[in-house]
Write a protein that holds these residues in place. Structure first.
Motif, short mmCIF file in Angstrom:
data_model
loop_
_atom_site.label_atom_id
_atom_site.label_comp_id
_atom_site.label_asym_id
_atom_site.label_seq_id
_atom_site.Cartn_x
_atom_site.Cartn_y
_atom_site.Cartn_z
N GLN A 185 -60.93 -22.67 15.00
CA GLN A 185 -61.91 -21.68 14.53
C GLN A 185 -61.23 -20.39 14.08
O GLN A 185 -61.53 -19.87 13.00
N GLU A 186 -60.31 -19.86 14.90
CA GLU A 186 -59.64 -18.61 14.53
C GLU A 186 -58.77 -18.79 13.30
O GLU A 186 -58.73 -17.92 12.42
N ASN A 187 -58.05 -19.90 13.20
CA ASN A 187 -57.17 -20.10 12.06
C ASN A 187 -57.96 -20.27 10.76
O ASN A 187 -57.55 -19.76 9.71
N LEU A 188 -59.09 -20.97 10.82
CA LEU A 188 -59.91 -21.11 9.61
C LEU A 188 -60.57 -19.78 9.25
O LEU A 188 -60.80 -19.50 8.06
N ARG A 189 -60.85 -18.95 10.24
CA ARG A 189 -61.37 -17.62 9.94
C ARG A 189 -60.30 -16.79 9.22
O ARG A 189 -60.59 -16.11 8.22
N ILE A 190 -59.05 -16.86 9.70
CA ILE A 190 -57.95 -16.13 9.06
C ILE A 190 -57.72 -16.65 7.65
O ILE A 190 -57.59 -15.87 6.69
N LEU A 191 -57.67 -17.97 7.50
CA LEU A 191 -57.47 -18.55 6.18
C LEU A 191 -58.64 -18.24 5.26
O LEU A 191 -58.46 -18.02 4.05
N GLY A 192 -59.85 -18.17 5.83
CA GLY A 192 -61.01 -17.79 5.03
C GLY A 192 -60.89 -16.35 4.53
O GLY A 192 -61.25 -16.06 3.38
N ASN A 193 -60.38 -15.46 5.37
CA ASN A 193 -60.16 -14.08 4.93
C ASN A 193 -59.14 -14.02 3.80
O ASN A 193 -59.30 -13.25 2.84
N ILE A 194 -58.07 -14.81 3.92
CA ILE A 194 -57.06 -14.84 2.87
C ILE A 194 -57.66 -15.39 1.57
O ILE A 194 -57.43 -14.84 0.48
N ALA A 195 -58.44 -16.47 1.70
CA ALA A 195 -59.05 -17.07 0.51
C ALA A 195 -60.00 -16.10 -0.18
O ALA A 195 -60.05 -16.01 -1.41
N GLU A 196 -60.77 -15.35 0.61
CA GLU A 196 -61.78 -14.45 0.03
C GLU A 196 -61.18 -13.16 -0.50
O GLU A 196 -61.51 -12.72 -1.61
N HIS A 197 -60.27 -12.56 0.26
CA HIS A 197 -59.83 -11.20 -0.05
C HIS A 197 -58.48 -11.13 -0.78
O HIS A 197 -58.21 -10.13 -1.45
N LEU A 198 -57.65 -12.16 -0.64
CA LEU A 198 -56.30 -12.08 -1.21
C LEU A 198 -56.02 -13.13 -2.28
O LEU A 198 -55.23 -12.87 -3.20
N ALA A 199 -56.61 -14.32 -2.15
CA ALA A 199 -56.24 -15.42 -3.04
C ALA A 199 -56.41 -15.10 -4.52
O ALA A 199 -55.54 -15.45 -5.33
N PRO A 200 -57.49 -14.44 -4.96
CA PRO A 200 -57.61 -14.15 -6.40
C PRO A 200 -56.44 -13.35 -6.93
O PRO A 200 -55.91 -13.63 -8.02
N ALA A 201 -55.98 -12.34 -6.17
CA ALA A 201 -54.83 -11.54 -6.61
C ALA A 201 -53.55 -12.34 -6.58
O ALA A 201 -52.69 -12.20 -7.46
#
Length: 339
Positions: free
Chosen positions: A316-332
């Motif tokens: 759960q925690e790791n998918l939350r972290i990866l979700g944050n990366i996907a949402e906030h950082l991946a486009p850049a």
């Protein structure tokens, strides 16, 4: 070229804290499945022996191949001092066939480890006129020859009626094009380019010239690409770099990672007798992390960025972290031009 974004797990487990090897492996599969749903491009695993983390990768890779559809499945890296090249050729081809040709096999001499000449307990001993690093490259040569279809034995006339060359089976036709070399120096990066392997470069360089980590790693990448070009290899070489990236977007993130942000600077130390430079971690508000990534010379040079995950925190925690990366950082990250 759009930059690939994957994650790298060390597969740590802690028996004393009720996190078993079975937990680490099964949770690792679920994290990969979730990461694919989040839009990540790759799931990579680190391989270490005699430690509480991922070791022999083949069962895990086969399971990932069966549970995912499009993720690149990588190793970063397999220690070739420990490997029987022909068994490895059979196992890697089988896993690659199950995945539909998605394996990205990172291999190398191997890093520092707790065992004293641990490869000897696996039955491997360097010859009298060589050392363990030479043996790793010999194993690599034999492995690459085997997966390319070079015969490794002759048929027994008493059984087959003829003497014919026998390659290892099964064969995965394109696997030879997806072998990476884990490099910590410019010299080994040059060798990888000459050999026609792709380049993996982590958060540690076993050399230091006084320049910042990302500049030294970018120089390593340029040395690799120049060697590839001089050797006349076909196709474009790939480069992956590893970074520790933890965006802080909630009070939960701040409580978990905020203290570490104060110590997230690169540093220089001695590892294995070599003066080494260690890369920094990227921890902070998404806008600040993006600015730092955009200024990272090596990230800009590479076509693939692998972010490490704290796998001991659970699915759960790791998918939350990866979700944050996907949402906030991946486009850049995806918008950065490789090379």
């Amino acid at each position: 070229m759009t930059k690939n974004l994957g994650f790298l797990s060390f597969g740590h487990y802690q028996p004393r804290h009720r996190l078993s090897a079975a937990d680490s492996l099964t949770q690792g599969i679920e994290i990969a499945v979730g990461a694919e749903e989040l839009g990540f491009d790759g799931a990579w695993m680190r391989v270490h022996h005699y430690q509480h983390q991922f070791a022999s990768p083949w069962s895990f890779l086969g399971a990932l191949a069966a549970r995912t559809q499009r993720l690149e499945l990588g190793t970063a890296v397999i220690n070739m001092r420990y490997e029987n090249p022909l068994i490895m050729a059979e196992l890697s081809a089988a896993a690659d066939l199950i995945s539909g040709g998605r394996l990205q096999l990172g291999i190398s001499r191997g890093s520092q480890e707790p065992a004293l000449r641990g490869w000897e307990s696996f039955g491997f001993h360097p010859s009298a006129d060589s050392d363990a690093a030479d043996m790793a490259r010999e194993h690599t040569d034999r492995f690459r020859a085997a997966i390319a279809g070079t015969p490794m034995a002759i048929s027994d006339p008493a059984q087959a009626g003829v003497r014919v060359p026998l390659p290892i089976q099964p064969q995965s036709e394109t696997l030879p094009q997806r072998i990476w070399w884990g490099s910590a120096t410019r010299q080994s990066a040059q060798w990888a380019g000459e050999q026609g392997m792709h380049l993996l470069s982590s958060t540690l360089l076993s050399e230091d010239t006084g320049v910042p980590f990302s500049e030294l790693q970018a120089e390593q990448i340029r040395v690799f690409r120049a060697a590839w070009d001089r050797a006349g290899h076909r196709g474009a070489p790939r480069v992956a770099v590893v970074r520790s990236i933890l965006p802080i977007v909630s009070d939960r993130d701040r409580s978990l990672f905020g203290p570490a942000a104060l110590q997230a600077q690169e540093n220089v130390g001695v590892l294995g007798g070599a003066i080494s430079r260690f890369g920094k971690s990227f921890i902070g508000e998404p806008e600040a992390v993006i600015r730092e990534i955009q200024q990272d010379h090596a990230v800009k040079e590479a076509d693939t960025l692998l972010v490490t995950i704290p796998n001991t925190l659970g699915v759960q925690e790791n998918l939350r972290i990866l979700g944050n990366i996907a949402e906030h950082l991946a486009p850049a990250i995806h918008s950065l031009r490789a090379g």
